[in-house]
Design a protein around this motif. Structure first.
Motif, PDB file in Angstrom:
ATOM      1  N   PHE A  96      -0.078   2.488   3.537  1.00  0.00           N
ATOM      2  CA  PHE A  96      -0.189   1.149   2.971  1.00  0.00           C
ATOM      3  C   PHE A  96      -0.640   1.200   1.523  1.00  0.00           C
ATOM      4  CE2 PHE A  96      -2.821  -2.674   2.173  1.00  0.00           C
ATOM      5  CZ  PHE A  96      -1.829  -3.650   2.297  1.00  0.00           C
ATOM      6  N   TYR A  97      -1.686   1.989   1.244  1.00  0.00           N
ATOM      7  CA  TYR A  97      -2.168   2.122  -0.126  1.00  0.00           C
ATOM      8  C   TYR A  97      -1.045   2.615  -1.049  1.00  0.00           C
ATOM      9  CZ  TYR A  97      -7.146   1.614   1.176  1.00  0.00           C
ATOM     10  OH  TYR A  97      -8.361   1.151   1.603  1.00  0.00           O
ATOM     11  N   GLU A 196      -3.916  -6.683  -9.016  1.00  0.00           N
ATOM     12  CA  GLU A 196      -5.338  -6.362  -8.958  1.00  0.00           C
ATOM     13  C   GLU A 196      -5.696  -5.612  -7.677  1.00  0.00           C
ATOM     14  OE1 GLU A 196      -7.350  -6.442 -11.363  1.00  0.00           O
ATOM     15  OE2 GLU A 196      -5.972  -7.498 -12.708  1.00  0.00           O
ATOM     16  N   ILE A 197      -5.004  -5.896  -6.587  1.00  0.00           N
ATOM     17  CA  ILE A 197      -5.199  -5.115  -5.364  1.00  0.00           C
ATOM     18  C   ILE A 197      -4.782  -3.666  -5.616  1.00  0.00           C
ATOM     19  CG2 ILE A 197      -4.333  -4.749  -3.005  1.00  0.00           C
ATOM     20  CD1 ILE A 197      -6.431  -6.896  -3.147  1.00  0.00           C
ATOM     21  N   ARG A 198      -3.666  -3.482  -6.330  1.00  0.00           N
ATOM     22  CA  ARG A 198      -3.256  -2.124  -6.707  1.00  0.00           C
ATOM     23  C   ARG A 198      -4.367  -1.432  -7.483  1.00  0.00           C
ATOM     24  NH1 ARG A 198       0.016  -0.290 -11.155  1.00  0.00           N
ATOM     25  NH2 ARG A 198      -1.111  -1.896 -12.304  1.00  0.00           N
ATOM     26  N   ASN A 199      -4.969  -2.147  -8.428  1.00  0.00           N
ATOM     27  CA  ASN A 199      -6.037  -1.563  -9.234  1.00  0.00           C
ATOM     28  C   ASN A 199      -7.245  -1.187  -8.384  1.00  0.00           C
ATOM     29  OD1 ASN A 199      -4.455  -1.890 -11.510  1.00  0.00           O
ATOM     30  ND2 ASN A 199      -5.394  -3.848 -12.090  1.00  0.00           N
ATOM     31  N   GLY A 206      -9.879   1.061  -2.512  1.00  0.00           N
ATOM     32  CA  GLY A 206      -9.656  -0.080  -1.638  1.00  0.00           C
ATOM     33  C   GLY A 206     -10.833  -0.999  -1.438  1.00  0.00           C
ATOM     34  N   HIS A 207     -11.894  -0.846  -2.222  1.00  0.00           N
ATOM     35  CA  HIS A 207     -13.070  -1.710  -2.092  1.00  0.00           C
ATOM     36  C   HIS A 207     -13.145  -2.648  -3.299  1.00  0.00           C
ATOM     37  CE1 HIS A 207     -14.428   0.607   1.315  1.00  0.00           C
ATOM     38  NE2 HIS A 207     -14.304   1.720   0.597  1.00  0.00           N
ATOM     39  N   GLY A 232     -15.943  -5.347  -0.323  1.00  0.00           N
ATOM     40  CA  GLY A 232     -15.068  -5.607   0.814  1.00  0.00           C
ATOM     41  C   GLY A 232     -13.810  -4.761   0.745  1.00  0.00           C
ATOM     42  N   SER A 233     -13.294  -4.357   1.896  1.00  0.00           N
ATOM     43  CA  SER A 233     -12.134  -3.466   1.949  1.00  0.00           C
ATOM     44  C   SER A 233     -10.827  -4.255   1.985  1.00  0.00           C
ATOM     45  CB  SER A 233     -12.207  -2.575   3.189  1.00  0.00           C
ATOM     46  OG  SER A 233     -13.345  -1.746   3.135  1.00  0.00           O
TER      47      SER A 233
END
Length: 283
Positions: A96-97, A196-199, A206-207, A232-233
């Motif tokens: 997923f990452y 921003e989730i990618r970052n 992932g936190h 948060g993850s």
């Protein structure tokens, strides 16, 4: 992140609009390949769930010749089944990452390639500062083609390395294209959130960081899938990945169509490709 029913048909092949630039064709191809890769791994994980992982043995992978004929070598794998379980449970997370990171990378590559096309056909856009090159740099580059290429690379980099809201502003200011205008299929905050989730995945495993909340604080109301607290993850949500893939393709289609209305690109009848390959392939 939101859950919804989602049917993934494999092999996945997105629908390309017409006319379209070469950059958009490549963007669709890369995203299609990514989605098919993710779907394939999920199928493999499902098929392997009843496999006995208790043995220790050596395996030399036999790869299908029709798709691996160009792979030079593969290692002999010594498989310790007793200790494999804890690593196997990490596969969905790492898949997923990796998928999110690649998806955003493909979008940024698409924007860069689109800018390359524009600057190739509209050299006047590069003539905005008489002090871009020193006399030494001019002599070192040696030719107008290399100077053009150098200025193009600087111009593209100066936009692509900005934060996403500033990229959106640069497209509006420099190319008169509103990436998230009222006609855009997706709101800016949704694409910005994906980036921003990618970052967060790259820089903080992932936190959620304070920087994530700072950058997303410009939206009111906030993005629906915002992380809730610092530390948060990011939840593993392949449905969100797939719906985000569809949204980012639609945004790409929209940007491509808007650029075509205002600038000469590979989709234009007047596109001159006589020196294009040499222009981009020359070191």
């Amino acid at each position: 992140m939101g859950q919804a029913q989602f049917l993934l048909h494999l092999p996945f092949e997105s629908k390309l609009p017409s006319p379209r630039t070469d950059a958009l064709v490549d963007f669709h191809l890369r995203v299609d390949q990514l989605i098919n890769y993710v779907g394939d791994i999920l199928l493999i994980l499902d098929a392997s769930q009843n496999t006995n992982f208790s043995d220790t043995k050596q395996v030399t992978p036999i790869l299908p010749k029709d798709i691996f004929n160009r792979v030079p070598k593969v290692p002999v794998i010594e498989f310790d089944g007793q200790n494999w379980g804890k690593y196997r449970r990490e596969i969905p997370k790492r898949l997923f990452y990796s998928a999110i990171v690649q998806l955003v990378s493909h979008f940024e590559t698409f924007l860069a390639e689109l800018l390359n096309d524009i600057y190739y056909s509209h050299i006047e856009l590069l003539i905005n500062d008489e002090r871009q090159l020193t006399t030494k740099e001019i002599f070192e580059l040696g030719s107008l083609q290399k100077i053009h290429q150098h200025l193009k690379q600087k111009a593209v980099s100066s936009i692509i390395t900005k934060s996403y809201p500033n990229i959106v502003s640069a497209f509006q200011r420099n190319f008169y294209v509103g990436i998230h205008s009222k006609n855009s299929p997706v709101e800016q905050k949704e694409i910005h959130h994906l980036i921003e989730i990618r970052n967060v995945l790259i820089h903080n495993d992932g936190h959620a960081s304070n920087l994530y909340f700072e950058r997303m604080s410009i939206y009111d109301p906030p993005c629906q899938n915002m992380l809730k607290k610092s530390g948060g993850s990011v939840p593993i949500d392949f449905i969100w990945f797939l719906t985000s893939s569809e949204k980012i393709l639609r945004v790409g289609d929209f940007i491509d169509a808007e650029i075509q209305k205002k600038w000469i690109t590979t989709a234009s009848p007047e596109w001159n490709k006589s020196n294009f390959d040499a222009y981009f392939l020359e070191d």
